[in-house]
Design a protein around this motif. Structure first.
Motif, PDB file in Angstrom:
ATOM      1  N   LYS A 104      21.772  -0.565 -16.177  1.00 10.16           N
ATOM      2  CA  LYS A 104      20.389  -0.122 -16.179  1.00 10.16           C
ATOM      3  C   LYS A 104      20.259   1.223 -15.447  1.00 10.16           C
ATOM      4  CE  LYS A 104      16.005  -1.979 -16.678  1.00 10.16           C
ATOM      5  NZ  LYS A 104      14.806  -2.327 -15.991  1.00 10.16           N
ATOM      6  N   ILE A 105      20.927   1.320 -14.309  1.00  9.81           N
ATOM      7  CA  ILE A 105      20.875   2.570 -13.541  1.00  9.81           C
ATOM      8  C   ILE A 105      21.480   3.713 -14.350  1.00  9.81           C
ATOM      9  CG2 ILE A 105      21.709   3.729 -11.454  1.00  9.81           C
ATOM     10  CD1 ILE A 105      21.770   0.862 -10.171  1.00  9.81           C
ATOM     11  N   LEU A 106      22.692   3.487 -14.879  1.00 11.70           N
ATOM     12  CA  LEU A 106      23.378   4.528 -15.652  1.00 11.70           C
ATOM     13  C   LEU A 106      22.542   4.966 -16.849  1.00 11.70           C
ATOM     14  CD1 LEU A 106      27.024   3.167 -15.684  1.00 11.70           C
ATOM     15  CD2 LEU A 106      26.302   5.418 -14.864  1.00 11.70           C
ATOM     16  N   SER A 107      21.950   3.987 -17.512  1.00  8.23           N
ATOM     17  CA  SER A 107      21.194   4.291 -18.712  1.00  8.23           C
ATOM     18  C   SER A 107      20.006   5.198 -18.413  1.00  8.23           C
ATOM     19  CB  SER A 107      20.777   2.985 -19.379  1.00  8.23           C
ATOM     20  OG  SER A 107      19.426   3.001 -19.720  1.00  8.23           O
ATOM     21  N   SER A 108      19.311   4.940 -17.296  1.00  9.59           N
ATOM     22  CA  SER A 108      18.145   5.781 -17.026  1.00  9.59           C
ATOM     23  C   SER A 108      18.543   7.120 -16.408  1.00  9.59           C
ATOM     24  CB  SER A 108      17.135   5.033 -16.155  1.00  9.59           C
ATOM     25  OG  SER A 108      17.760   4.577 -14.989  1.00  9.59           O
ATOM     26  N   GLN A 109      19.691   7.129 -15.687  1.00 10.61           N
ATOM     27  CA  GLN A 109      20.162   8.407 -15.139  1.00 10.61           C
ATOM     28  C   GLN A 109      20.569   9.374 -16.239  1.00 10.61           C
ATOM     29  OE1 GLN A 109      23.345   7.402 -12.501  1.00 10.61           O
ATOM     30  NE2 GLN A 109      22.031   7.286 -10.683  1.00 10.61           N
ATOM     31  N   ASN A 110      21.200   8.829 -17.274  1.00 11.41           N
ATOM     32  CA  ASN A 110      21.769   9.693 -18.312  1.00 11.41           C
ATOM     33  C   ASN A 110      20.963   9.715 -19.603  1.00 11.41           C
ATOM     34  OD1 ASN A 110      24.387  10.372 -16.893  1.00 11.41           O
ATOM     35  ND2 ASN A 110      24.409   8.138 -16.873  1.00 11.41           N
ATOM     36  N   PHE A 111      19.830   9.037 -19.609  1.00 13.65           N
ATOM     37  CA  PHE A 111      19.031   8.901 -20.826  1.00 13.65           C
ATOM     38  C   PHE A 111      19.911   8.468 -21.997  1.00 13.65           C
ATOM     39  CE2 PHE A 111      17.248  12.303 -18.177  1.00 13.65           C
ATOM     40  CZ  PHE A 111      16.070  11.669 -17.812  1.00 13.65           C
ATOM     41  N   ALA A 112      20.794   7.493 -21.732  1.00 14.41           N
ATOM     42  CA  ALA A 112      21.701   7.072 -22.805  1.00 14.41           C
ATOM     43  C   ALA A 112      21.722   5.552 -22.914  1.00 14.41           C
ATOM     44  CB  ALA A 112      23.105   7.595 -22.538  1.00 14.41           C
ATOM     45  N   PRO A 113      20.566   4.951 -23.226  1.00 11.71           N
ATOM     46  CA  PRO A 113      20.535   3.488 -23.245  1.00 11.71           C
ATOM     47  C   PRO A 113      21.484   2.878 -24.280  1.00 11.71           C
ATOM     48  CG  PRO A 113      18.510   4.390 -24.172  1.00 11.71           C
ATOM     49  CD  PRO A 113      19.264   5.525 -23.575  1.00 11.71           C
ATOM     50  N   ILE A 114      21.482   3.437 -25.497  1.00 11.92           N
ATOM     51  CA  ILE A 114      22.280   2.789 -26.546  1.00 11.92           C
ATOM     52  C   ILE A 114      23.758   2.817 -26.201  1.00 11.92           C
ATOM     53  CG2 ILE A 114      22.933   2.844 -28.987  1.00 11.92           C
ATOM     54  CD1 ILE A 114      20.159   3.827 -29.630  1.00 11.92           C
ATOM     55  N   GLN A 115      24.268   4.016 -25.838  1.00 15.41           N
ATOM     56  CA  GLN A 115      25.682   4.109 -25.468  1.00 15.41           C
ATOM     57  C   GLN A 115      26.003   3.137 -24.336  1.00 15.41           C
ATOM     58  OE1 GLN A 115      23.694   6.624 -26.195  1.00 15.41           O
ATOM     59  NE2 GLN A 115      24.785   8.572 -26.446  1.00 15.41           N
ATOM     60  N   THR A 116      25.130   3.128 -23.318  1.00 16.72           N
ATOM     61  CA  THR A 116      25.401   2.285 -22.159  1.00 16.72           C
ATOM     62  C   THR A 116      25.485   0.818 -22.538  1.00 16.72           C
ATOM     63  OG1 THR A 116      24.017   3.818 -20.937  1.00 16.72           O
ATOM     64  CG2 THR A 116      24.732   1.844 -19.782  1.00 16.72           C
ATOM     65  N   TYR A 117      24.472   0.346 -23.294  1.00 14.37           N
ATOM     66  CA  TYR A 117      24.453  -1.087 -23.571  1.00 14.37           C
ATOM     67  C   TYR A 117      25.514  -1.490 -24.593  1.00 14.37           C
ATOM     68  CZ  TYR A 117      20.399  -1.369 -20.611  1.00 14.37           C
ATOM     69  OH  TYR A 117      19.585  -1.313 -19.527  1.00 14.37           O
TER      70      TYR A 117
ATOM     71  N   LYS B 184      33.420  11.260 -29.981  1.00 16.14           N
ATOM     72  CA  LYS B 184      34.022  11.941 -28.844  1.00 16.14           C
ATOM     73  C   LYS B 184      33.082  11.893 -27.648  1.00 16.14           C
ATOM     74  CE  LYS B 184      37.225  15.805 -28.757  1.00 16.14           C
ATOM     75  NZ  LYS B 184      37.543  17.109 -29.357  1.00 16.14           N
ATOM     76  N   GLU B 185      31.818  12.131 -27.975  1.00 16.09           N
ATOM     77  CA  GLU B 185      30.772  12.118 -26.957  1.00 16.09           C
ATOM     78  C   GLU B 185      30.742  10.761 -26.250  1.00 16.09           C
ATOM     79  OE1 GLU B 185      26.231  13.083 -27.489  1.00 16.09           O
ATOM     80  OE2 GLU B 185      27.474  14.172 -28.934  1.00 16.09           O
ATOM     81  N   PHE B 186      30.814   9.713 -27.097  1.00 12.93           N
ATOM     82  CA  PHE B 186      30.754   8.346 -26.577  1.00 12.93           C
ATOM     83  C   PHE B 186      31.929   8.070 -25.643  1.00 12.93           C
ATOM     84  CE2 PHE B 186      31.821   3.785 -27.009  1.00 12.93           C
ATOM     85  CZ  PHE B 186      30.677   3.252 -26.469  1.00 12.93           C
ATOM     86  N   LEU B 187      33.118   8.541 -26.054  1.00 11.86           N
ATOM     87  CA  LEU B 187      34.306   8.321 -25.229  1.00 11.86           C
ATOM     88  C   LEU B 187      34.179   9.018 -23.881  1.00 11.86           C
ATOM     89  CD1 LEU B 187      37.257   8.441 -27.771  1.00 11.86           C
ATOM     90  CD2 LEU B 187      36.306   6.473 -26.552  1.00 11.86           C
ATOM     91  N   ALA B 188      33.661  10.220 -23.948  1.00  8.83           N
ATOM     92  CA  ALA B 188      33.484  10.969 -22.703  1.00  8.83           C
ATOM     93  C   ALA B 188      32.517  10.249 -21.774  1.00  8.83           C
ATOM     94  CB  ALA B 188      32.961  12.381 -23.020  1.00  8.83           C
ATOM     95  N   TYR B 189      31.435   9.749 -22.397  1.00  9.18           N
ATOM     96  CA  TYR B 189      30.446   9.031 -21.609  1.00  9.18           C
ATOM     97  C   TYR B 189      31.052   7.753 -21.022  1.00  9.18           C
ATOM     98  CZ  TYR B 189      26.245   6.512 -20.282  1.00  9.18           C
ATOM     99  OH  TYR B 189      25.315   5.820 -19.571  1.00  9.18           O
ATOM    100  N   ALA B 190      31.818   7.074 -21.880  1.00 10.72           N
ATOM    101  CA  ALA B 190      32.455   5.840 -21.434  1.00 10.72           C
ATOM    102  C   ALA B 190      33.352   6.096 -20.230  1.00 10.72           C
ATOM    103  CB  ALA B 190      33.271   5.233 -22.577  1.00 10.72           C
ATOM    104  N   LYS B 191      34.102   7.175 -20.300  1.00 11.26           N
ATOM    105  CA  LYS B 191      35.027   7.517 -19.229  1.00 11.26           C
ATOM    106  C   LYS B 191      34.270   7.719 -17.910  1.00 11.26           C
ATOM    107  CE  LYS B 191      39.108  10.373 -18.681  1.00 11.26           C
ATOM    108  NZ  LYS B 191      39.716  11.652 -19.040  1.00 11.26           N
ATOM    109  N   MET B 192      33.101   8.345 -18.050  1.00 13.41           N
ATOM    110  CA  MET B 192      32.292   8.604 -16.867  1.00 13.41           C
ATOM    111  C   MET B 192      31.670   7.309 -16.319  1.00 13.41           C
ATOM    112  SD  MET B 192      29.017   9.020 -15.702  1.00 13.41           S
ATOM    113  CE  MET B 192      27.956   9.250 -17.121  1.00 13.41           C
ATOM    114  N   ALA B 193      31.200   6.467 -17.238  1.00  8.03           N
ATOM    115  CA  ALA B 193      30.419   5.298 -16.815  1.00  8.03           C
ATOM    116  C   ALA B 193      31.281   4.105 -16.409  1.00  8.03           C
ATOM    117  CB  ALA B 193      29.477   4.882 -17.952  1.00  8.03           C
ATOM    118  N   LEU B 194      32.486   4.076 -16.946  1.00  9.05           N
ATOM    119  CA  LEU B 194      33.297   2.868 -16.784  1.00  9.05           C
ATOM    120  C   LEU B 194      33.528   2.427 -15.329  1.00  9.05           C
ATOM    121  CD1 LEU B 194      33.975   1.123 -19.045  1.00  9.05           C
ATOM    122  CD2 LEU B 194      36.253   2.124 -19.222  1.00  9.05           C
TER     123      LEU B 194
END
Lengths: 249, 213, 226
Positions: free
Chosen positions: C176-189, C2-12
């Motif tokens: 790269k920007i999103l990953s460092s802003q959100n401390f979420a490298p794995i989800q981002t990549y 669920k967390e991942f989906l929420a993050y995806a929605k934000m980052a997409l």
């Protein structure tokens, strides 16, 4: 004696140090059908390719209707356009339909408008009995059909002389007949032809003159009856005795 | 000339790292590739599905993305140096390409080989290991050598996770000598030398194969 | 999950913005590569002794070094001798020149796969060498090259992923920007990997359809590469 369409004078061709053709001379008069015979590797095909300048002769001169085509500065493409070449391996253009194969030379080389070219192409295809296949691609044809298209392609350019380089050698025996029949019809219509062939029966029946080549040069020539019945040269006799039992049609 | 010499001193340690990373990745990729190919060709439904997914997914994603993902995933669980993470990531990527190489090679081995091996009483697994794989490996050699130069070039990508390989060293050199063209040019020179060596090797091998077949 | 989906929605949205740049780079590089690769292959096959070594040198440099090195030489190195490009231009040029080298080899393979008899027959009906190349050889070679060229297309999507290293705002750059802003490298990549997967899958399907459309009986595409 009419003027020759083609005159070949002392033609020689060598690759590096290997002489393939030495000192070949003969004339071809209008409507004459010449069949060139001889064992493989005696330079028959090389000679044909030299005649229409696909290969550059090492020395010697060739005249097409009294004009020397081996002279420097002659437009070779223009020369080839006036001689139809039919290949052993057909060499149809694989990306074009049967119709496209026949029209492309007329359109791109002779500059005939597409519509006119199509009409003419259909006529030529009719001549070789391939008009109903005009929308097919080469891969969809049998070997004999391909070769008939190859002949139509050459005819489309209104050649002054047709050169056939073993036109039936790559065909299954049951398919050679349809190609030979087309060639016979052309001969009857008065086309000037030089044919390299192993079909002795055809040579005997259709040729006005048979040339026997050996070791890159003309060993003997004459009317078919003379060559096949009373060859003067020992080598001709030998060649015919070897080839006749199996090969005659 | 002096400048070039200085540059060599900067870059030479990186050359060793580049070669080591490449070598580890290739070995790892070879093991993964051979295994996955066997699973793909001889495996059951599940094994087949795993092999297909692995090869398809990994080959669809840029190597640099894989490097990032694996680098971060690995660091979640174990404390590995960037060098090892980078090598593993490259090996994981190369494995997918080597799967395809081995699969092609396996498929080129005539069916009769397997039949004959079973005929003399070998089990399926044994036949694969002792009869099919050795032959497939020989068939695959030219493609595998080609893979060497591909991985060699891809190894420059572990730059992004801070492995001190050729590119990273070139970047230090560029920053400290203020001569980026010379620095990256020298790196390029090294890569060309290495890939030329590999392609000469390939030529030699292909020549030998042309005779023996 | 669920967390991942929420993050995806934000980052997409951001990532998709970067994806557009990635696609632009791919298309641009392929076109530049085509403009370089096709003439280069003709020179390689039909060119004289003077031209061929030049072609070989070009191919050796661009195929023998990593794309990353080429990118850095162009973007950081060349300004040293007074040739400076913007980030975007440097990215287009490097990717394009690189692709040109590979495309050259694909075209060369295709041209050489067309039998010599085709050229002979073309000359036989009076075509010049140039006409033969244009009307007979190239139309066939261009069809034969389609599978290899499709692969280059797909490979190019992936190759563009390094241009973030000179800060071109492509998909990776955004990641790269999103990953460092959100401390979420794995989800981002992982998200990025999924986007590439979809891109490559969709392009693969599209190119497959194109291949079917352009097929000519008997001219089969027998030179599929990885």
């Amino acid at each position: 004696m009419p003027l020759p369409v083609l005159r070949i004078e002392k033609l020689c061709k060598s690759f590096g140090n290997t002489a393939v053709i030495t000192d070949v001379s003969f004339d071809v008069i209008p409507s004459e059908v010449i069949v060139v015979i001889g064992s493989s590797g005696t330079g028959k095909s090389t000679m044909l390719q030299c005649i229409n300048l696909l290969l550059r002769p090492t020395s010697g001169r060739i005249f097409l209707e009294e004009k020397e085509i081996t002279a420097p500065g002659v437009n070779q493409d223009n020369v080839r356009r006036q001689m139809g070449m039919v290949f052993q391996e057909f060499n149809l253009f694989n990306h074009l339909t049967v119709l496209g194969n026949v029209t492309i030379g007329m359109v791109k080389v002779s500059g005939i408008p597409a519509k006119q070219a199509k009409e003419k192409a259909l006529q030529e295809l009719e001549r070789v009995g391939m008009a109903e296949h005009c929308e097919k691609y080469p891969a969809q044809l049998s070997g004999g059909q391909k070769q008939r298209v190859g002949i139509a392609r050459a005819l489309g350019m209104d050649p002054k002389v047709m050169l056939f380089d073993e036109p039936t050698s790559a065909l299954d025996p049951e398919l050679t007949g349809e190609v030979l029949a087309v060639m016979q019809k052309l001969a009857a219509e008065g086309m000037t032809m030089i044919i390299v062939s192993h079909e002795m029966g055809f040579a005997r029946e259709v040729a006005d003159r048979v040339i026997f080549m050996e070791n890159g040069t003309i060993e003997e020539q004459g009317i078919p009856d003379q060559i096949f019945s009373t060859p003067r040269s020992e080598r001709t006799r030998k060649f015919l005795s070897v080839i006749r039992p199996g090969k005659s049609v | 000339m002096q400048a070039f010499y200085t540059m060599l001193q900067f870059l030479l340690p990186g050359l060793g790292v580049t070669i080591s990373v490449t070598a580890i990745a290739l070995c790892m990729g070879c093991c993964i590739g051979a295994l996955m190919a066997v699973m793909r060709v001889y495996g059951g439904l599940v094994a087949k599905a795993i092999a297909v997914c692995y090869s398809m997914v990994v080959r669809a994603v840029p190597v640099v993305v894989l490097i990032f993902i694996l680098f971060f995933v690995i660091s979640e669980f174990v404390d590995l140096s960037p060098f090892m993470s980078g090598a593993i990531a490259l090996g994981f990527a190369s494995g997918a390409y080597q799967t395809e190489i081995f699969r092609g090679a396996l498929l080129s081995i005539p069916q009769g080989q397997m039949v004959a091996a079973r005929g003399i009483g070998m089990s399926r697994a044994k036949a694969i290991r002792c009869i099919i794989l050795p032959q497939a490996f020989r068939v695959a050699i030219p493609s595998l050598i080609n893979e060497v130069s591909l991985v060699l070039k891809d190894s420059s990508l572990v730059f992004v996770i801070g492995v001190p390989e050729l590119m990273r060293r070139a970047q230090y050199a560029s920053a400290s000598t203020m001569e980026p063209l010379l620095a990256f040019g020298t790196a390029a020179f090294f890569y060309i030398m290495m890939t030329l060596f590999v392609s000469k090797l390939l030529e030699a091998v292909e020549k030998r194969f042309a005779i023996s077949f | 999950m669920k967390e991942f989906l929420a993050y995806a929605k934000m980052a997409l949205p951001d990532l998709l913005q970067g994806t557009v740049v990635t696609l632009e780079l791919t298309a641009g590089a392929l076109l530049i590569g085509l403009a370089i690769g096709l003439p280069l292959s003709l020179m390689r096959v039909y060119g004289g002794r003077l031209i061929q070594p030049l072609c070989t040198a070009y191919l050796t440099v661009f195929r023998g070094t990593p794309l990353l090195v080429q990118l850095f030489v162009v973007y950081y190195g060349l300004p040293e001798i007074g040739v400076a490009f913007s980030r975007m231009t440097a990215a287009f040029l490097t990717l394009g020149c690189n692709s040109g080298a590979y495309q050259c080899e694909y075209f060369r393979g295709a041209i050489q796969a067309v039998s010599t008899g085709q050229m002979q027959a073309a000359r036989g009906i009076g075509m010049s060498r140039l006409q033969g190349i244009r009307h007979i050889i190239l139309p066939q070679a261009l069809r034969l090259v389609i599978p290899a060229w499709s692969n280059e297309f797909i490979a190019m999507v992936k190759y563009t992923a390094i241009v973030f290293l000179i800060a071109v705002p492509d998909l990776m750059s955004k990641a790269k920007i999103l990953s460092s802003q959100n401390f979420a490298p794995i989800q981002t990549y992982v998200l990025v990997a999924m986007i590439y997967l979809v891109l490559v899958g969709a392009l693969g399907l599209m190119l497959h359809v194109v291949q079917q459309k352009l097929a000519v009986p008997g001219l089969d595409f027998g030179m599929d590469k990885r």
